[in-house]
Design a protein around this motif. Sequence first.
Motif, short mmCIF file in Angstrom:
data_model
loop_
_atom_site.label_atom_id
_atom_site.label_comp_id
_atom_site.label_asym_id
_atom_site.label_seq_id
_atom_site.Cartn_x
_atom_site.Cartn_y
_atom_site.Cartn_z
N ASP A 29 21.90 -19.97 27.03
CA ASP A 29 22.80 -19.18 27.85
C ASP A 29 22.75 -17.71 27.46
OD1 ASP A 29 23.53 -21.57 28.96
OD2 ASP A 29 25.48 -21.70 27.98
N PHE A 30 22.79 -17.44 26.16
CA PHE A 30 22.86 -16.06 25.68
C PHE A 30 21.57 -15.30 25.95
CE2 PHE A 30 23.96 -12.79 22.46
CZ PHE A 30 25.30 -12.62 22.78
N PHE A 31 20.43 -15.93 25.68
CA PHE A 31 19.14 -15.27 25.90
C PHE A 31 18.82 -15.14 27.38
CE2 PHE A 31 17.89 -16.62 21.47
CZ PHE A 31 17.88 -15.32 20.98
N LEU A 32 19.28 -16.10 28.16
CA LEU A 32 19.05 -16.02 29.59
C LEU A 32 19.67 -14.74 30.14
CD1 LEU A 32 17.94 -17.46 32.07
CD2 LEU A 32 20.15 -18.62 32.29
N TYR A 33 20.86 -14.42 29.68
CA TYR A 33 21.51 -13.19 30.12
C TYR A 33 20.70 -11.98 29.68
CZ TYR A 33 25.20 -9.87 31.21
OH TYR A 33 25.92 -8.84 31.74
N GLY A 34 20.23 -11.99 28.43
CA GLY A 34 19.44 -10.86 27.93
C GLY A 34 18.16 -10.66 28.74
#
Length: 435
Positions: A29-34
């Motif tokens: 989830d976190f890297f997808l946003y990045g």
Amino acid sequence: MAERTNQHHSAPRRVILAALVGTSLEWYDFFLYGSAAALVFGKLFFPSFASMTATLLAFATYAVGFVARPLGGIVFGHFGDRAGRKGVLVVTLVLMGGATFAIGLLPTYATWGAAAPILLVTLRFLQGLGLGGEWGGAVVMTMEHGSDERRGLNASWPQVGVPAGNLLAAGVLWVLNAVQSDAAFLSWGWRLPFLLSGVLVLVGLWIRFAVAESPQFAEVRTTAAAAQMPLVEVLVKHPRSLLVAMAARIGTDVAFYVFTLYVLTYVTGTVKLPRGVALSAVLIGSALQLVLIPLFGALSDRVGRRPVYAAGAIGAALWAFAFFPLLDTGNRAAIVLAVVVALVAHAAMYGPQAAFVAEQFAARLRYSGASMGYQIAGIFGGALAPIIAVKLVASTGTALSVSIYVLAALALTGVGLAFARDEPQPSLRLAEVAP
């Protein structure tokens, strides 16, 4: 007797699986946003700004997640040290996954105007809260369920969730990039990976509910040794441990986000290659880290945390000066080499990092102390790294300035390692670690 032994040895494996799956989903989830911030959010949520400014604004919304992470560490660390680790980890997974799913449904600036980026920032903040509480709990659970002799290896498995999540996010984006046109991806394709998070969270919850509470926390609760105000006690009695954890973490964080996130912007914007080139390189490097992180964690059980950690920091600092020249060649093999070697050096730091940070604190304060040391460092490390890198290249006209920035951050990591206490006593249960 044999049945009892098998049960004893199966428990750590179940906990490791639950932590690995949960952290992989959270970091997905976190890297997808990045990745989306680097590739599409500037155009979709800040279209009225010039390209460079829009990218900076997209990365600024990305940084909000890092600002929220210490708050998540405070809130969830408090309840993790007061009420237990397991329940907190269920809440953090739901919070993170729900926010990510909602981003996939979010209208863009063209539909909702200024409300769209405001809601995007809000959901990013909720992501940060969830992740801020997730890391400390997952590390503490795996370390406290296992044997003292395998703390480095056991605690490294939640760290594997980082490349696993990155691999999953980059892999999904790579597949979409291969089957969609740029117009289709920008129009609706970018939403699919965010919506997928809803399904993945259900799988993570199913596994996480089956895990028992940490035996060391059970011991703390039985002896009525739980801290009343864990954060205050960490700040007042253990400032050295907190500062050591933060310093050791910052350089690792800066290096990682330059090597895996800023590289997307640099390869597409400066080298002028398709986004799939950089995504492929990150995909390969992340796959390699799946194996290397636990290997370096296990190595730290044999030779010590600091030697392995320091070797990785030195390697990453030196490689930072070869990294951008290799990218500048425009050769795809050279770009893959640049990212892969960088992530090997990062794995040497990241493998022992979880145990190194958690061992600075006793069991009654471990969730709060480890979470705060790790997450506060994220503000000064990963949150600012892409923004600083963009500004450095824009103002100096050369990526050498970014290499120097990585070197300075890793020098701070070296300072943290130098001031860390010697390897802690064999058992860190209820005993206090001296401030």
